[in-house]
Design a protein around this motif. Structure first.
Motif, PDB file in Angstrom:
ATOM      1  N   GLY A 138       0.893  -1.201   0.175  1.00 30.23           N
ATOM      2  CA  GLY A 138      -0.024  -0.119  -0.065  1.00 30.23           C
ATOM      3  C   GLY A 138       0.977   1.214  -0.121  1.00 30.23           C
ATOM      4  O   GLY A 138       0.466   2.315  -0.768  1.00 30.23           O
ATOM      5  N   VAL A 139       1.845   1.218   0.713  1.00 33.07           N
ATOM      6  CA  VAL A 139       2.812   2.397   0.817  1.00 33.07           C
ATOM      7  C   VAL A 139       3.552   2.655  -0.587  1.00 33.07           C
ATOM      8  O   VAL A 139       3.481   3.791  -1.028  1.00 33.07           O
ATOM      9  CB  VAL A 139       4.183   2.237   1.965  1.00 33.07           C
ATOM     10  N   LEU A 140       3.852   1.591  -1.182  1.00 29.93           N
ATOM     11  CA  LEU A 140       4.515   1.682  -2.529  1.00 29.93           C
ATOM     12  C   LEU A 140       3.450   2.028  -3.426  1.00 29.93           C
ATOM     13  O   LEU A 140       3.647   3.148  -4.383  1.00 29.93           O
ATOM     14  CB  LEU A 140       5.210   0.361  -3.090  1.00 29.93           C
ATOM     15  N   GLU A 141       2.182   1.890  -3.299  1.00 36.20           N
ATOM     16  CA  GLU A 141       1.126   2.269  -4.279  1.00 36.20           C
ATOM     17  C   GLU A 141       0.924   3.806  -4.059  1.00 36.20           C
ATOM     18  O   GLU A 141       0.582   4.593  -5.042  1.00 36.20           O
ATOM     19  CB  GLU A 141      -0.232   1.584  -4.182  1.00 36.20           C
ATOM     20  N   GLU A 142       1.244   4.417  -2.845  1.00 37.63           N
ATOM     21  CA  GLU A 142       1.153   5.885  -2.516  1.00 37.63           C
ATOM     22  C   GLU A 142       2.136   6.495  -3.170  1.00 37.63           C
ATOM     23  O   GLU A 142       2.322   7.592  -3.641  1.00 37.63           O
ATOM     24  CB  GLU A 142       1.104   6.102  -1.001  1.00 37.63           C
ATOM     25  N   PHE A 143       3.381   6.039  -3.386  1.00 36.26           N
ATOM     26  CA  PHE A 143       4.409   6.239  -4.128  1.00 36.26           C
ATOM     27  C   PHE A 143       4.146   6.437  -5.598  1.00 36.26           C
ATOM     28  O   PHE A 143       5.185   6.650  -6.329  1.00 36.26           O
ATOM     29  CB  PHE A 143       5.726   5.758  -3.445  1.00 36.26           C
ATOM     30  N   THR A 146       3.472   0.472  -8.356  1.00 32.96           N
ATOM     31  CA  THR A 146       2.465  -0.685  -8.283  1.00 32.96           C
ATOM     32  C   THR A 146       3.187  -1.885  -8.939  1.00 32.96           C
ATOM     33  O   THR A 146       3.505  -2.039  -9.814  1.00 32.96           O
ATOM     34  CB  THR A 146       1.095  -0.599  -9.032  1.00 32.96           C
ATOM     35  N   LEU A 147       3.540  -2.843  -7.959  1.00 33.77           N
ATOM     36  CA  LEU A 147       4.094  -4.015  -8.105  1.00 33.77           C
ATOM     37  C   LEU A 147       3.109  -5.192  -8.586  1.00 33.77           C
ATOM     38  O   LEU A 147       2.019  -5.356  -8.103  1.00 33.77           O
ATOM     39  CB  LEU A 147       5.050  -4.536  -7.355  1.00 33.77           C
ATOM     40  N   PRO A 148       3.371  -5.976  -9.486  1.00 33.08           N
ATOM     41  CA  PRO A 148       2.769  -7.123  -9.711  1.00 33.08           C
ATOM     42  C   PRO A 148       2.341  -8.245  -8.622  1.00 33.08           C
ATOM     43  O   PRO A 148       3.179  -7.967  -7.585  1.00 33.08           O
ATOM     44  CB  PRO A 148       3.579  -7.963 -10.538  1.00 33.08           C
ATOM     45  N   ALA A 149       1.247  -8.472  -8.299  1.00 34.21           N
ATOM     46  CA  ALA A 149       0.687  -9.208  -7.204  1.00 34.21           C
ATOM     47  C   ALA A 149       1.498 -10.226  -6.756  1.00 34.21           C
ATOM     48  O   ALA A 149       2.035 -10.606  -5.885  1.00 34.21           O
ATOM     49  CB  ALA A 149      -0.606  -9.607  -7.276  1.00 34.21           C
ATOM     50  N   GLU A 150       2.473 -10.964  -7.831  1.00 34.80           N
ATOM     51  CA  GLU A 150       3.277 -12.131  -7.357  1.00 34.80           C
ATOM     52  C   GLU A 150       4.518 -11.669  -7.065  1.00 34.80           C
ATOM     53  O   GLU A 150       5.603 -12.400  -6.353  1.00 34.80           O
ATOM     54  CB  GLU A 150       3.373 -13.035  -8.621  1.00 34.80           C
ATOM     55  N   THR A 151       5.007 -10.427  -6.982  1.00 34.86           N
ATOM     56  CA  THR A 151       6.116  -9.974  -6.718  1.00 34.86           C
ATOM     57  C   THR A 151       6.239  -9.799  -5.030  1.00 34.86           C
ATOM     58  O   THR A 151       5.468  -9.230  -4.553  1.00 34.86           O
ATOM     59  CB  THR A 151       6.388  -8.458  -7.186  1.00 34.86           C
ATOM     60  N   LYS A 152       7.056 -10.452  -4.608  1.00 34.74           N
ATOM     61  CA  LYS A 152       7.327 -10.491  -3.053  1.00 34.74           C
ATOM     62  C   LYS A 152       8.175  -8.869  -2.526  1.00 34.74           C
ATOM     63  O   LYS A 152       8.973  -8.370  -3.604  1.00 34.74           O
ATOM     64  CB  LYS A 152       8.329 -11.642  -2.659  1.00 34.74           C
TER      65      LYS A 152
END
Ligand code: FE
Length: 201
Positions: A138-143, A146-152
């Motif tokens: 969520g924090v990264l999305e605010e920046f 947006t990472l793929p769901a499968e990315t850890k």
């Protein structure tokens, strides 16, 4: 980078003291706050992170250096003369297609000054420090990342003993680029993990 909502509504005693001092010095005509802002910005976003960007670019460019950085980041970085306070013990964490790395200091504001300069205000603010651990995606999305769901997402909590430098993925389309060209693509935020490396124009 759009992360400009207000975190610091209340001044802590230290910030209040700094604010008071700045006000007095400004009234006496001894300092120009605009000039101070320029100096801080220079160390936050220009001079400081350019060191880290050169480390990353060298790792992208030179596999032997990348190996060294992976095994002993402190020594590899020291070989480029980026040493000093708050950079004595470093670990480089490499992003891969599977895993994205994010750096935080949950306790305070530990940050690798020797390669990144001064920490940005948001890095020191309680919301980033707590939420980076609880909800990194969520924090990264605010920046705007947006990472793929499968990315850890792996979160690294800095301490006074050990500080981290994220080595972002090398962008596509940069084969044959020089270290200097590559370094231009590496932002401060990419080395904290809140952004990707820039794309070639
Ligand atoms: Fe800290």
């Amino acid at each position: 980078m759009s992360h400009d909502h207000d975190h610091d509504n209340e001044l802590d005693p230290f910030a209040a003291r700094v604010r008071a001092l700045e006000t007095i010095l400004t009234r006496k005509g001894l300092i120009d706050p605009a000039a101070i802002d320029v100096i801080v910005d220079t160390y936050e976003t220009k001079i400081g992170p350019r060191n880290g960007a050169r480390v990353v670019a060298k790792a992208w460019h030179d596999p032997d250096f990348a190996d060294w950085l992976r095994r002993d980041a402190t020594a590899a970085i020291e070989s480029l003369s980026y040493t000093g306070r708050q950079g004595e013990h470093m670990q480089a964490v490499f992003n891969t297609e599977d895993t994205h790395n994010l750096v935080v200091c949950t306790l305070c504001s530990c940050y690798p000054w020797s390669v990144l300069g001064l920490p940005p205000v948001w890095y020191k603010a309680p919301p980033y420090r707590s939420r980076a651990v609880i909800d990194p995606r969520g924090v990264l999305e605010e920046f705007g990342l947006t990472l793929p769901a499968e990315t850890k997402i792996r979160v690294w909590d800095s301490t006074a003993e050990l500080r981290y430098l994220v080595v972002p993925l090398r962008p596509e389309g940069t084969d044959g680029w020089s270290e200097e060209q590559l370094a231009e693509l590496v932002s401060r935020d990419a080395m904290i993990g809140t952004a990707r490396a820039g794309q070639p124009a």
